[in-house]
Design a protein around this motif. Structure first.
Motif, mmCIF file in Angstrom:
data_model
loop_
_atom_site.group_PDB
_atom_site.id
_atom_site.type_symbol
_atom_site.label_atom_id
_atom_site.label_comp_id
_atom_site.label_asym_id
_atom_site.label_seq_id
_atom_site.Cartn_x
_atom_site.Cartn_y
_atom_site.Cartn_z
ATOM 1 N N LEU A 151 0.831 -1.201 0.000
ATOM 2 C CA LEU A 151 0.000 0.000 0.000
ATOM 3 C C LEU A 151 0.870 1.257 0.000
ATOM 4 O O LEU A 151 0.676 2.172 -0.805
ATOM 5 N N VAL A 152 1.845 1.271 0.926
ATOM 6 C CA VAL A 152 2.724 2.441 1.011
ATOM 7 C C VAL A 152 3.525 2.584 -0.285
ATOM 8 O O VAL A 152 3.693 3.685 -0.810
ATOM 9 N N ALA A 153 3.970 1.446 -0.813
ATOM 10 C CA ALA A 153 4.778 1.488 -2.038
ATOM 11 C C ALA A 153 3.960 2.046 -3.207
ATOM 12 O O ALA A 153 4.444 2.896 -3.954
ATOM 13 N N VAL A 154 2.716 1.591 -3.336
ATOM 14 C CA VAL A 154 1.882 2.063 -4.435
ATOM 15 C C VAL A 154 1.623 3.564 -4.281
ATOM 16 O O VAL A 154 1.707 4.339 -5.233
ATOM 17 N N TRP A 155 1.346 3.978 -3.055
ATOM 18 C CA TRP A 155 1.094 5.397 -2.792
ATOM 19 C C TRP A 155 2.309 6.231 -3.183
ATOM 20 O O TRP A 155 2.214 7.210 -3.918
ATOM 21 N N ALA A 156 3.496 5.798 -2.701
ATOM 22 C CA ALA A 156 4.710 6.572 -2.984
ATOM 23 C C ALA A 156 5.034 6.547 -4.474
ATOM 24 O O ALA A 156 5.434 7.561 -5.054
ATOM 25 N N PHE A 157 4.808 5.395 -5.096
ATOM 26 C CA PHE A 157 5.087 5.257 -6.525
ATOM 27 C C PHE A 157 4.230 6.235 -7.336
ATOM 28 O O PHE A 157 4.733 6.988 -8.160
ATOM 29 N N LEU A 158 2.928 6.239 -7.052
ATOM 30 C CA LEU A 158 2.030 7.089 -7.837
ATOM 31 C C LEU A 158 2.267 8.560 -7.545
ATOM 32 O O LEU A 158 2.198 9.404 -8.419
ATOM 33 N N ARG A 159 2.551 8.855 -6.283
ATOM 34 C CA ARG A 159 2.580 10.252 -5.895
ATOM 35 C C ARG A 159 3.944 10.903 -6.099
ATOM 36 O O ARG A 159 4.034 12.066 -6.445
ATOM 37 N N HIS A 160 5.002 10.122 -5.863
ATOM 38 C CA HIS A 160 6.320 10.775 -5.807
ATOM 39 C C HIS A 160 7.332 10.317 -6.835
ATOM 40 O O HIS A 160 8.399 10.906 -6.934
ATOM 41 N N SER A 161 7.038 9.246 -7.578
ATOM 42 C CA SER A 161 8.082 8.788 -8.510
ATOM 43 C C SER A 161 7.759 9.244 -9.936
ATOM 44 O O SER A 161 6.607 9.468 -10.279
ATOM 45 N N ARG A 162 8.795 9.336 -10.734
ATOM 46 C CA ARG A 162 8.590 9.735 -12.131
ATOM 47 C C ARG A 162 7.838 8.664 -12.934
ATOM 48 O O ARG A 162 6.906 8.990 -13.660
ATOM 49 N N ILE A 166 4.325 9.227 -14.943
ATOM 50 C CA ILE A 166 4.087 8.854 -16.343
ATOM 51 C C ILE A 166 2.874 7.945 -16.440
ATOM 52 O O ILE A 166 2.025 8.101 -17.314
ATOM 53 N N LEU A 167 2.755 7.003 -15.493
ATOM 54 C CA LEU A 167 1.601 6.099 -15.499
ATOM 55 C C LEU A 167 0.301 6.885 -15.346
ATOM 56 O O LEU A 167 -0.675 6.651 -16.058
ATOM 57 N N ARG A 168 0.293 7.854 -14.436
ATOM 58 C CA ARG A 168 -0.919 8.661 -14.256
ATOM 59 C C ARG A 168 -1.211 9.471 -15.518
ATOM 60 O O ARG A 168 -2.360 9.642 -15.910
ATOM 61 N N ALA A 169 -0.140 9.977 -16.139
ATOM 62 C CA ALA A 169 -0.330 10.782 -17.347
ATOM 63 C C ALA A 169 -0.952 9.940 -18.459
ATOM 64 O O ALA A 169 -1.855 10.385 -19.166
ATOM 65 N N VAL A 170 -0.485 8.703 -18.592
ATOM 66 C CA VAL A 170 -1.029 7.805 -19.610
ATOM 67 C C VAL A 170 -2.515 7.557 -19.352
ATOM 68 O O VAL A 170 -3.333 7.530 -20.270
ATOM 69 N N SER B 98 -0.842 18.741 -11.880
ATOM 70 C CA SER B 98 -0.476 20.136 -11.631
ATOM 71 C C SER B 98 0.393 20.668 -12.769
ATOM 72 O O SER B 98 0.895 19.913 -13.599
ATOM 73 N N VAL B 99 0.558 21.988 -12.770
ATOM 74 C CA VAL B 99 1.393 22.636 -13.774
ATOM 75 C C VAL B 99 2.797 22.029 -13.770
ATOM 76 O O VAL B 99 3.337 21.655 -14.823
ATOM 77 N N ALA B 100 3.380 21.884 -12.565
ATOM 78 C CA ALA B 100 4.747 21.371 -12.475
ATOM 79 C C ALA B 100 4.821 19.931 -12.988
ATOM 80 O O ALA B 100 5.753 19.568 -13.705
ATOM 81 N N GLU B 101 3.825 19.120 -12.667
ATOM 82 C CA GLU B 101 3.832 17.730 -13.132
ATOM 83 C C GLU B 101 3.724 17.671 -14.648
ATOM 84 O O GLU B 101 4.400 16.887 -15.316
ATOM 85 N N PRO B 110 13.898 15.837 -15.702
ATOM 86 C CA PRO B 110 13.381 16.925 -14.867
ATOM 87 C C PRO B 110 14.153 17.023 -13.556
ATOM 88 O O PRO B 110 14.548 15.993 -12.994
ATOM 89 N N PRO B 111 14.408 18.246 -13.093
ATOM 90 C CA PRO B 111 15.078 18.397 -11.812
ATOM 91 C C PRO B 111 14.124 18.064 -10.670
ATOM 92 O O PRO B 111 12.960 17.762 -10.889
ATOM 93 N N LYS B 112 14.639 18.136 -9.467
ATOM 94 C CA LYS B 112 13.810 17.891 -8.271
ATOM 95 C C LYS B 112 12.641 18.852 -8.245
ATOM 96 O O LYS B 112 12.710 19.960 -8.762
ATOM 97 N N ARG B 113 11.587 18.430 -7.595
ATOM 98 C CA ARG B 113 10.347 19.189 -7.587
ATOM 99 C C ARG B 113 10.534 20.661 -7.207
ATOM 100 O O ARG B 113 10.031 21.555 -7.870
#
Lengths: 305, 507
Positions: A151-162, A166-170, B98-101, B110-113
Motif C-alpha cells: 500500500l505504502v509502495a503504491v502510494w509513494a510510486f504514484l505520488r512521488h516517482s517519475r 508517467i503512469l498517471r499521465a497515460v 499540476s502545472v509542475a507535473e 526533470p530536476p527535483k520538484r
C-alpha cells in the motif's frame, strides 16, 4: 464467543488482506487508464494456482509466488486482447472472470479436500511481545505486512516517482502522453500484469491462509468488492485501505455475532458488510473533493489516431 | 542565405498513408532566429510535416539536416534532445495533474520538484508568462494552459520551437503577449516554425513563409510584403470569393431571452448569469468570447437541450423555455452545435441518416413514423449539392468526411430547412478558408431571406464579417450587444474581457 477488539482486530486484518491486495492492483491498472473487470477471475485463478504450487512443493512462499504468477498470466491474456488486438475492455474483463472461474474449477478438481502447508505467523522481536498491542497488531503472517508495505509502495510510486507520474499521465490523457513520446501500450501492459499478480496474491491468500483449502468459487465476489472499492475510494490508496478494512471488519464482526447468537436475522448480518462498506464509501466520495476517474479510463488507444 | 546561418534544412520529405500522400517531396529551410510560417488548407500536410520534424512520424523518403548534422529523430524524446520543441494545437496537457507535473512530463531529465518549481517561476516571468507551478491544469484558462506548454518547451532551451495553431483559442490581448514572447525568443536566436490559418497574424509576426497544397510546396513568400488575399489564393489555388454583408433593416423581433440564469453543470461547467437579449428577423447577432465562458451552456438553452422556465426564452412572442429541441425545430427554431463528431453528427452513420435526424419533422421525411428512404436520400443530396460537400454520396459515413466538408453538411442541413431562427456554434472552426467563405455566405444569404441568426464564434474576424450586432460572453455574463459597424479590435478585446467599451471610454 468473546466479541472484543483484541480478538477482532487480528481477524479483521487477515480478512481484509485479499481485498486490499486485489484492490491495490486494480487501482494501479485503472490509474493507467485500463478498466479490467476480470479481478474476480484473476483472484480465483491465483487461489488455485497458488494452492497447487503450495501443496506440490510444500512451501507457502512458493505457493504465493504461484498465485501471483497465475493471476499475472491471466491478466496478460487480457492485456494482449485489449491492448494488442483492441478488444473491448468491459466485455473482455467480464469474459476473463467467467474464464477464470471455469479454469480454476477444472484445475482444482483433484485438489478438493486437501490441506495446504501452514503459513507461519511472523514473530517480530519486541513488537509481537508488547501487551495488548502485540497480539492485536503484530502476530500476523508475512502477507498481511506485505499488503501494507505494498500500500505504502503504491502510494509513494504514484505520488512521488517519475514512472508513477508517467503512469498517471497515460491514464489521464493517452493521446497527449503519446504525443510527448511515452509508450502508452507498453506502460498499460505492465500495469495490467502487476494488477493480475496482485489479484492472484489475494486469491492465494484466501486458499492458503483464510480458508485454508480449495473450494470451487471460493472468492465469492471478493474480486467485485475490490473493484467497487477502487471506484468508491476515488482511485486513492488510503481510502482504499479504509474501505478494505471496513469490509473485512464487518465481515468478521457479523460472523462473530452469528456465532454468539445475537438476535438479528442471519440474512441481515450476512449482507451487512456489503451494505455498510458501500454506504460509507458513497458518503466518503460524496464529501471528498470530486477527484474524478482517470480521463482515459476504459478507452482504447491506438497510436494512429 | 549562408550555410552557417541555416538551422533546419528539409529536403524531399515524402510521407504516404494508405490512399493519401500527406507530404510529397517537401523542401524548405529555416534560419536561426527566424519566425517561419507554414501555410496551407486543412489536409495540406502541415501537421504531418511538423510531426515528422518532432519525431512522431517517420518519413518514407527525404532527409533533414539540423545545424549541419543529419537529423532523423526516432521519437519525440530524440527530437527534444536535439533542441526541437513543440506546442500542440490540441494541447497535450493532463487536466488532473499540476502545472509542475505537466511540465516535468515533457522534459527529458526533470530536476527535483522544488528546483523545477523555481525554474518554472523564473522562466515564466522572464518571458512575461506568469504561472503558478502548483495549480491544477484543469482549472486554468485556455491562455494559461498554452503558457504551460510554452514554458515546458522553454525550460529545455530549444533551438527550434514549433507552434501548431497557437492563437485559435486566445483573446487579442493574449495573442499580443504571445507575440511579444515569440519575438523575444527569436531575438535570442531561437527559430520558430509557426502554423496558422490567420494570415494577418502571419503578416505581423513571420519573416518567411512556405505554402503547402495537397502535400506539396507550392510557393514561398515574405509575409510582410504579401497581402493576406494573395497568400490565401496561393493556398487554395483559386480566386477567393469573400462574402459581403450589407446591413439589414431590422425586422420584427424573433427571439428574446429574459433574465437567464443557470447554475454551473458539472465540474468544468460555467454558470450563466442574468443574460438577456433579442434577435430580429433578417439580423445576424454575433456572440464572441473565449471558449469555456458559457457559450456551450447558452447554446444548450437556445437549442432546447437545457430547459428553463417558459418565459425565459420566447420565440415569436410565445414562451418556449420548456420545449425540447424537437418541438422547437417544429416551430422553426433550428440549431447547429459545435462539435462535428459526436454532437452535430453521428460519425458512424451515413450522411442521409444524419440529415434525417434533424430534418425529419420539418421536411416530412418520416410520415406516420415510417422513414421515407427516397425522400431522405433526396434531401441529403440536395444539401450536398447546394453546399458543395465533397463526398462520394449520401451513403458515406459522416466520420469519413474531412472536417470542412462535414461542417458544410452540418450547417447546410439546417439552412436548407428554411429556419425562422438558426443558432450556430463555431460555424467554421478548423475549416479551411474556401469552405469557411462558403458557409459564411450561406449564413448571410439566409439572413437576407428574412431569418434571424445567432452565430457563436471565437473567430473575431468572422464575427466582424457577418454580424449586424456583436456581443460577447465572459464568465457567464453577456455584454450589451453593439452594432458591428464601427467596432474596432480593441473594443472587441474589451468586450471579450466582459467590459463595455463605451463605459470604459466614459470612465
Amino acid at each position: 464467543m468473546d466479541i472484543s477488539l483484541i480478538n477482532l482486530i487480528p481477524l479483521l486484518m487477515a480478512a481484509s488482506t485479499p481485498i486490499l491486495l486485489a484492490g491495490l492492483g486494480e487501482l494501479v491498472v485503472e490509474k493507467s487508464g485500463v478498466l479490467n473487470l476480470g479481478v474476480e477471475g484473476m483472484m480465483i485463478t491465483g487461489a488455485i494456482t497458488g494452492f497447487m504450487a503450495a501443496v506440490s512443493t510444500g512451501s507457502p512462499a512458493l505457493g504465493f509466488l504461484g498465485g501471483a504468477a497465475g493471476g499475472a498470466v491471466l491478466a496478460l491474456v487480457f492485456g494482449v486482447l485489449t491492448q494488442g488486438l483492441m478488444s473491448n475492455q468491459v466485455a473482455t474483463g467480464l469474459a476473463l472472470t467467467l474464464f477464470g472461474l471455469g479454469l480454476s474449477a477444472l484445475l482444482g478438481q483433484s485438489f478438493t479436500g486437501l490441506k495446504p502447508p501452514h503459513t507461519p505467523d511472523l514473530h517480530l522481536p519486541v513488537l509481537s511481545d508488547l501487551p495488548v498491542i502485540g497480539p492485536m497488531l503484530f502476530r500476523h503472517d508475512a502477507m498481511v505486512y506485505l499488503s501494507l508495505v505494498a500500500l505504502v509502495a503504491v502510494w509513494a510510486f504514484l505520488r512521488h516517482s517519475r514512472p508513477g507520474l508517467i503512469l498517471r499521465a497515460v491514464g489521464e490523457n493517452h493521446a497527449a502522453a503519446h504525443a510527448l513520446g511515452y509508450r502508452v501500450t507498453r506502460i498499460r501492459l505492465l500495469a495490467i500484469v502487476f494488477g493480475g499478480a496482485m489479484a492472484g496474491l489475494g486469491g492465494a491468500y484466501l486458499s492458503l491462509v483464510r480458508v485454508p483449502q480449495w473450494t470451487e468459487g471460493m472468492t465469492a465476489g471478493a474480486g467485485w468488492i475490490a473493484l467497487a472499492l477502487v471506484v468508491f475510494a476515488a482511485w486513492r490508496p488510503v481510502p482504499l485501505l479504509i474501505g478494505a478494512y471496513l469490509f473485512g471488519g464487518i465481515t468478521v464482526l457479523q460472523l462473530n455475532m452469528q456465532a454468539a447468537g445475537v438476535n438479528v436475522p442471519v440474512e441481515l448480518l450476512s449482507m451487512s458488510p456489503y451494505l455498510v462498506t458501500i454506504l460509507v464509501l458513497v458518503v466518503m466520495s460524496a464529501l471528498g473533493a470530486a477527484a474524478g476517474a482517470p480521463g482515459s479510463l476504459g478507452r482504447a488507444f491506438h497510436a494512429s489516431r | 542565405m549562408t550555410s552557417t546561418d541555416e538551422l533546419l534544412a528539409i529536403d524531399g520529405v515524402t510521407k504516404a498513408y494508405p490512399g493519401v500522400v500527406a507530404n510529397s517531396d517537401v523542401s524548405f529551410r529555416i534560419r536561426k532566429g527566424e519566425v517561419h510560417a507554414l501555410l496551407g488548407e486543412n489536409g495540406a500536410g502541415k501537421s504531418t510535416l511538423v510531426k515528422t520534424i518532432y519525431g512522431l512520424v517517420r518519413p518514407d523518403a527525404g532527409t533533414m539536416t539540423l545545424d549541419g548534422q543529419p537529423y532523423a529523430p526516432a521519437d519525440p524524446s530524440a527530437a527534444r534532445q536535439a533542441g526541437v520543441a513543440m506546442v500542440f494545437q490540441h494541447f497535450s496537457l493532463f487536466d488532473a495533474l499540476s502545472v509542475a507535473e505537466n511540465i516535468a512530463l515533457g522534459m527529458e531529465t526533470p530536476p527535483k520538484r522544488r528546483v523545477l518549481a523555481r525554474r518554472i517561476r523564473e522562466v515564466s516571468e522572464a518571458y512575461g508568462l506568469p504561472l503558478a507551478p502548483g495549480r491544477r491544469v484543469g482549472d486554468l484558462s485556455a491562455g494559461e494552459r498554452q503558457r504551460v506548454e510554452i514554458v515546458r518547451c522553454l525550460l529545455q532551451n530549444p533551438r527550434l520551437l514549433i507552434m501548431d495553431e497557437p492563437t485559435s483559442v486566445l483573446t487579442p490581448q493574449e495573442v499580443e503577449i504571445l507575440f511579444r514572447t515569440l519575438r523575444q525568443l527569436s531575438a535570442e536566436g531561437t527559430a520558430i516554425l509557426y502554423i496558422s490559418h490567420k494570415l494577418d497574424e502571419i503578416r505581423t509576426l513571420c519573416d518567411g513563409a512556405t505554402i503547402l497544397r495537397h502535400g506539396k510546396v507550392v510557393g514561398d513568400c515574405v509575409p510582410r510584403e504579401t497581402s493576406a488575399r494573395d497568400m490565401a489564393e496561393m493556398m487554395v489555388a483559386a480566386k477567393l470569393d469573400m462574402p459581403v454583408k450589407t446591413p439589414a433593416a431590422p425586422g420584427p423581433e424573433v427571439l428574446a431571452v429574459n433574465a437567464l440564469s443557470l447554475p454551473a453543470q458539472g465540474q468544468f461547467g460555467t454558470a450563466l448569469k442574468e443574460i438577456g437579449f433579442t434577435v430580429a428577423a433578417g439580423e445576424i447577432l454575433g456572440i464572441g468570447g473565449v471558449a469555456g465562458n458559457g457559450q456551450d451552456e447558452l447554446f444548450a438553452v437556445l437549442s432546447g437541450e437545457t430547459r428553463t422556465e417558459p418565459d425565459t426564452v420566447t420565440f415569436e412572442g410565445a414562451p418556449v423555455g420548456r420545449l425540447g429541441p424537437h418541438e422547437r425545430r417544429a416551430l422553426g427554431l433550428l440549431s447547429a452545435p459545435e462539435e462535428r463528431l459526436g454532437h452535430a453528427a453521428a460519425p458512424e452513420m451515413s450522411l442521409a441518416d444524419n440529415a434525417l435526424m434533424t430534418a425529419a419533422r420539418r421536411m416530412g421525411l418520416a410520415p406516420g413514423g415510417w422513414i421515407d428512404r427516397r425522400g431522405v436520400r433526396a434531401y441529403a443530396e440536395k444539401v450536398i449539392a447546394a453546399f458543395d460537400v465533397r463526398t462520394p454520396g449520401p451513403q458515406t459515413a459522416a466520420g469519413a468526411l474531412s472536417g470542412g466538408n462535414l461542417q458544410k453538411f452540418v450547417v447546410g442541413r439546417e439552412v436548407m430547412q428554411d429556419p425562422r431562427l438558426l443558432i450556430v456554434n463555431q460555424p467554421t472552426w478548423g475549416v479551411d478558408a474556401a469552405a469557411a467563405a462558403h458557409i459564411r455566405k450561406a449564413l448571410i444569404r439566409l439572413a437576407e431571406q428574412g431569418a434571424a441568426l445567432i452565430v457563436i464564434s471565437q473567430d473575431l474576424d468572422e464575427l466582424m464579417e457577418i454580424s449586424d450586432r456583436i456581443t460577447a460572453i465572459c464568465d457567464g455574463r453577456m455584454v450589451r450587444p453593439r452594432p458591428a459597424a464601427g467596432l474596432g479590435m480593441n473594443d472587441l478585446g474589451l468586450m471579450l474581457g466582459g467590459r463595455d467599451p463605451e463605459e470604459e471610454a466614459a470612465a
